[in-house]
Motif scaffolding. Structure first.
Motif, PDB file in Angstrom:
ATOM      1  N   LYS A  81       6.751   1.709   3.443  1.00 60.19           N
ATOM      2  CA  LYS A  81       5.482   2.236   3.965  1.00 60.19           C
ATOM      3  C   LYS A  81       4.911   3.311   3.042  1.00 60.19           C
ATOM      4  O   LYS A  81       3.849   3.866   3.309  1.00 60.19           O
ATOM      5  CB  LYS A  81       5.703   2.859   5.364  1.00 60.19           C
ATOM      6  CG  LYS A  81       5.924   1.835   6.463  1.00 60.19           C
ATOM      7  CD  LYS A  81       4.593   1.231   6.932  1.00 60.19           C
ATOM      8  CE  LYS A  81       4.818   0.080   7.888  1.00 60.19           C
ATOM      9  NZ  LYS A  81       3.821  -0.979   7.753  1.00 60.19           N
ATOM     10  N   TYR A  82       5.651   3.658   1.964  1.00 61.95           N
ATOM     11  CA  TYR A  82       5.195   4.743   1.069  1.00 61.95           C
ATOM     12  C   TYR A  82       3.842   4.389   0.439  1.00 61.95           C
ATOM     13  O   TYR A  82       3.586   3.209   0.165  1.00 61.95           O
ATOM     14  CB  TYR A  82       6.186   4.948  -0.078  1.00 61.95           C
ATOM     15  CG  TYR A  82       7.600   5.185   0.372  1.00 61.95           C
ATOM     16  CD1 TYR A  82       7.950   6.360   1.042  1.00 61.95           C
ATOM     17  CD2 TYR A  82       8.591   4.234   0.112  1.00 61.95           C
ATOM     18  CE1 TYR A  82       9.259   6.564   1.442  1.00 61.95           C
ATOM     19  CE2 TYR A  82       9.896   4.452   0.515  1.00 61.95           C
ATOM     20  CZ  TYR A  82      10.223   5.599   1.188  1.00 61.95           C
ATOM     21  OH  TYR A  82      11.503   5.797   1.586  1.00 61.95           O
ATOM     22  N   PRO A  83       3.019   5.406   0.125  1.00 64.94           N
ATOM     23  CA  PRO A  83       1.741   5.096  -0.549  1.00 64.94           C
ATOM     24  C   PRO A  83       1.966   4.509  -1.947  1.00 64.94           C
ATOM     25  O   PRO A  83       1.179   3.703  -2.425  1.00 64.94           O
ATOM     26  CB  PRO A  83       1.019   6.447  -0.626  1.00 64.94           C
ATOM     27  CG  PRO A  83       2.020   7.491  -0.250  1.00 64.94           C
ATOM     28  CD  PRO A  83       3.148   6.832   0.464  1.00 64.94           C
TER      29      PRO A  83
ATOM     30  N   ARG B 238       0.856   1.092  -2.926  1.00 62.54           N
ATOM     31  CA  ARG B 238       0.698   0.440  -1.616  1.00 62.54           C
ATOM     32  C   ARG B 238      -0.550   0.929  -0.899  1.00 62.54           C
ATOM     33  O   ARG B 238      -1.122   0.227  -0.082  1.00 62.54           O
ATOM     34  CB  ARG B 238       1.930   0.716  -0.731  1.00 62.54           C
ATOM     35  CG  ARG B 238       3.165  -0.128  -1.077  1.00 62.54           C
ATOM     36  CD  ARG B 238       4.207  -0.001   0.012  1.00 62.54           C
ATOM     37  NE  ARG B 238       3.873  -0.752   1.204  1.00 62.54           N
ATOM     38  CZ  ARG B 238       3.186  -0.326   2.243  1.00 62.54           C
ATOM     39  NH1 ARG B 238       2.750   0.909   2.292  1.00 62.54           N
ATOM     40  NH2 ARG B 238       2.941  -1.107   3.271  1.00 62.54           N
ATOM     41  N   ASP B 239      -0.946   2.163  -1.189  1.00 58.89           N
ATOM     42  CA  ASP B 239      -2.055   2.769  -0.456  1.00 58.89           C
ATOM     43  C   ASP B 239      -3.400   2.176  -0.926  1.00 58.89           C
ATOM     44  O   ASP B 239      -3.666   2.122  -2.139  1.00 58.89           O
ATOM     45  CB  ASP B 239      -2.034   4.284  -0.688  1.00 58.89           C
ATOM     46  CG  ASP B 239      -3.100   4.979   0.113  1.00 58.89           C
ATOM     47  OD1 ASP B 239      -2.926   5.121   1.333  1.00 58.89           O
ATOM     48  OD2 ASP B 239      -4.144   5.351  -0.477  1.00 58.89           O
TER      49      ASP B 239
ATOM     50  N   THR C 100      -6.585   3.237  -0.511  1.00 57.40           N
ATOM     51  CA  THR C 100      -7.547   4.167  -1.128  1.00 57.40           C
ATOM     52  C   THR C 100      -7.097   4.526  -2.540  1.00 57.40           C
ATOM     53  O   THR C 100      -7.910   4.564  -3.477  1.00 57.40           O
ATOM     54  CB  THR C 100      -7.661   5.447  -0.268  1.00 57.40           C
ATOM     55  OG1 THR C 100      -7.856   5.032   1.076  1.00 57.40           O
ATOM     56  CG2 THR C 100      -8.802   6.331  -0.706  1.00 57.40           C
ATOM     57  N   LEU C 101      -5.785   4.778  -2.693  1.00 57.04           N
ATOM     58  CA  LEU C 101      -5.268   5.118  -4.027  1.00 57.04           C
ATOM     59  C   LEU C 101      -5.478   3.939  -4.996  1.00 57.04           C
ATOM     60  O   LEU C 101      -5.851   4.137  -6.160  1.00 57.04           O
ATOM     61  CB  LEU C 101      -3.780   5.496  -3.917  1.00 57.04           C
ATOM     62  CG  LEU C 101      -3.080   5.863  -5.225  1.00 57.04           C
ATOM     63  CD1 LEU C 101      -3.782   7.023  -5.929  1.00 57.04           C
ATOM     64  CD2 LEU C 101      -1.604   6.228  -4.966  1.00 57.04           C
ATOM     65  N   SER C 102      -5.275   2.712  -4.499  1.00 57.56           N
ATOM     66  CA  SER C 102      -5.489   1.525  -5.350  1.00 57.56           C
ATOM     67  C   SER C 102      -6.929   1.523  -5.857  1.00 57.56           C
ATOM     68  O   SER C 102      -7.194   1.350  -7.046  1.00 57.56           O
ATOM     69  CB  SER C 102      -5.260   0.226  -4.565  1.00 57.56           C
ATOM     70  OG  SER C 102      -3.979   0.195  -4.027  1.00 57.56           O
TER      71      SER C 102
ATOM     72  N   GLU D 191      -2.407  -3.226   9.155  1.00 58.15           N
ATOM     73  CA  GLU D 191      -3.056  -1.909   9.207  1.00 58.15           C
ATOM     74  C   GLU D 191      -4.509  -2.009   8.711  1.00 58.15           C
ATOM     75  O   GLU D 191      -5.387  -1.289   9.155  1.00 58.15           O
ATOM     76  CB  GLU D 191      -2.276  -0.970   8.286  1.00 58.15           C
ATOM     77  CG  GLU D 191      -2.404   0.494   8.643  1.00 58.15           C
ATOM     78  CD  GLU D 191      -1.555   1.324   7.695  1.00 58.15           C
ATOM     79  OE1 GLU D 191      -2.141   2.039   6.878  1.00 58.15           O
ATOM     80  OE2 GLU D 191      -0.312   1.196   7.771  1.00 58.15           O
ATOM     81  N   HIS D 192      -4.740  -2.915   7.766  1.00 59.20           N
ATOM     82  CA  HIS D 192      -6.092  -3.054   7.187  1.00 59.20           C
ATOM     83  C   HIS D 192      -6.870  -4.222   7.790  1.00 59.20           C
ATOM     84  O   HIS D 192      -8.095  -4.186   7.866  1.00 59.20           O
ATOM     85  CB  HIS D 192      -6.001  -3.257   5.680  1.00 59.20           C
ATOM     86  CG  HIS D 192      -5.206  -2.203   4.980  1.00 59.20           C
ATOM     87  ND1 HIS D 192      -5.474  -0.865   5.142  1.00 59.20           N
ATOM     88  CD2 HIS D 192      -4.135  -2.275   4.144  1.00 59.20           C
ATOM     89  CE1 HIS D 192      -4.610  -0.154   4.419  1.00 59.20           C
ATOM     90  NE2 HIS D 192      -3.791  -0.977   3.815  1.00 59.20           N
TER      91      HIS D 192
END
Ligand code: HEM
Length: 503
Positions: free
Chosen positions: A63-65, A80-81, A83-85, A417-418
């Motif tokens: 589940k880590y970003p 994984r995140d 927004t960061l992607s 989640e998305h």
């Protein structure tokens, strides 16, 4: 003596492996516990999963970003995140402008195609090639796409018994459809893969997507160990498809230059680029000036590399999208009927002729293409390499220059989640904004996204419209398609089998 050498070799290897697989522990960030010596890719090496699906499994485990993974022995970061992607691909693009895959512009200009090119060389090439993919240029090429769609429907009609039905594997036919489009709109070569399934283009497509372990390993190695490709080159191990493309491009360019041929296709624009250093911006100017060899701005090898890339990047992604979409419609008959109704309404408005404008009016079909590209992203991963040290926002960690970065599109696109209920084929989620837009990137994102996304979308839509306006499709069995264990793209295991009946 031999025993000493053996002990030394084994000790050095063990030390190397131990040091390599300690990397993420020493960096102090969460990481996927490596399976030595395969790192995070054991299922790829045991042929259970394709590269993209092996990464998808890692995405689902945590589940880590972001986290450290090992692409075999190569430490990389899986983002994984969502927004960061997106931030990495867009706002912070200057720190991630390259893919870090094999390229050797000096000694192997064929490899310096748009997908692999780096830094200023990529930027300049991208700027020069962009005018080839405007909607105006695509519209000019559209009659050719329609001619190919007609061949597709004729082939299906020929396969069906009079008044009867038949189960047909549609992915193979859509491969032929996509390859014929590419041969025509990119290389300007008319082929009919439905009638001549063994023509050289169709064979090249089969070579590049068949389940050949070594070829597939070589494909994955372009990402995993870019230096290994140099060894293949030194050993003069040639890729069949690459050699074929070099031959086709050389013959086509020479023929056109000699005979002053003007065609509305991508090869014409590549010749413009080679001869004048730029592609005409105006959508109706397809001519080129012939200049002597020393004044040309691009070698024939480099030009062939672009042709090869358009072929490799374009056919599997387009045919996959069309096939998966048709399959999902058989699984959702109520939706299928609404899509057919929309197609019929628009065709009635345009005298039963499919036109570029008419296709833009098919809003529900468009949403279905979006949903297909979500559930089955043509490329299951995006990749970049960190080109300057990068402090991760809202974290204490700095990604070091040279670290490969992987984003799992399959992971993001199927993450509840998305996208709530991610296996449900639900085009309306885009209508009702019931999804996270940051997690949706079927054509990549930022300055290095898919240069031909319009062509991919239009090709897939046209194939689907031709099928649905001529045939009824159904599938008695209700099941999720399985993804096969080879290829960089996602390939359906056992193909896509659909029951066809003539309307
Ligand atoms: C439905 C069809 C298609 C899909 C889903 C698709 C998807 C993608 C994706 C995900 C990328 C990587 C973007 C990134 O890293 O941010 C990409 C790049 C690319 N695609 Fe496509 N593609 C499709 C059709 C095509 C076609 C038809 C062509 C060419 C004729 C093409 C040519 C390219 C090229 C040249 C790149 C590299 C761009 C660069 O590095 O500047 N694609 N595509």
């Amino acid at each position: 003596m031999f025993i000493y050498l053996l002990i030394t070799a084994v000790s050095v290897s063990v030390f190397y492996l131990w040091k390599t697989f300690k990397y993420w522990e020493n960096e102090g960030i969460p990481f996927d516990k490596p399976n030595i010596p395969f790192g995070s890719l054991k299922s790829l090496m045991t042929r259970e999963r394709s590269f993209g699906m092996a990464i998808y499994d890692v995405y689902n485990k945590y589940k880590y970003p972001f986290l450290g993974i090992y692409l075999m022995f190569r430490p990389a970061i899986l983002i994984r995140d969502a927004t960061l992607s997106k931030t990495i691909l867009t706002k912070d693009f200057p720190s991630f402008h390259d893919r870090g895959i094999y390229v050797d512009e000096e000694n192997d200009p064929f490899s310096a195609h748009l997908f692999a090119a780096e830094g200023q060389s990529w930027k300049s090439l991208r700027n020069k090639l962009t005018p080839s993919f405007t909607s105006g240029k695509l519209k000019a090429m559209y009659p050719t796409i329609l001619e190919t769609a007609e061949k597709l429907t004729n082939s299906l009609k020929e396969q069906l018994p009079k008044g009867g039905s038949k189960i047909i594997e549609i992915k193979d036919l859509m491969d032929s459809f996509a390859i014929d489009i590419i041969a025509s709109v990119i290389f300007g070569i008319e082929i009919d893969s439905f009638k001549e399934p063994n023509n050289e283009f169709r064979m090249a497509g089969r070579t590049s997507n068949k389940p050949n372990f070594l070829e597939n390993l070589r494909g994955a190695a372009l990402f995993l160990f870019p230096q290994l490709e140099r060894v293949f080159k030194l050993l003069n191990i040639k890729g069949e498809t690459q050699e074929f493309m070099k031959k086709v491009v050389k013959e086509t360019v020479e023929f056109r230059e000699k005979n002053n041929v003007v065609r509305k296709d991508l090869m014409q624009m590549l010749i413009q680029l080679r001869n004048s250093g730029k592609i005409n911006e105006e959508d109706d100017n397809w001519k080129f000036q012939t200049v002597s060899e020393d004044l040309k701005s691009m070698s024939m090898e480099k030009l062939s590399g672009q042709g090869f890339l358009f072929f490799a990047a374009g056919f599997e992604t387009t045919s996959g999208t069309a096939s998966y979409l048709l399959y999902e419609l058989t699984q959702n008959p109520e939706l299928r009927d609404r899509v057919v109704e929309e197609i019929e309404e628009v065709l009635a408005k345009y005298d039963r002729k499919l036109t570029y404008e008419g296709m833009q009016e098919m809003k529900l079909l468009d949403k279905c293409v979006m949903e297909t590209s979500r559930k089955y992203p043509g490329l299951p991963i995006l990749n970049r390499v960190c080109t300057q040290d990068y402090k991760v926002p809202e974290s204490h960690y700095t990604i070091k220059k040279g670290t490969p970065i992987i984003i799992s599109l399959m992971g993001l696109h199927r993450d509840p989640e998305h996208f709530p209920d991610p296996l449900k084929f639900d085009p309306e989620r885009f209508e009702n904004n019931l999804y996270n837009p940051s997690a949706y990137m079927p054509f990549g994102e930022g300055p290095r996204n898919c240069i031909a996304f319009r062509m991919g979308r239009v090709g897939a839509m046209t194939g689907v419209i031709s099928v649905l306006s001529n045939f009824n499709i159904e599938c008695k069995e209700k099941r999720e398609l399985e993804i096969d264990n080879y290829s960089i793209a996602i390939v359906p295991k056992g193909g896509v089998n659909i029951k066809f009946t003539r309307k």
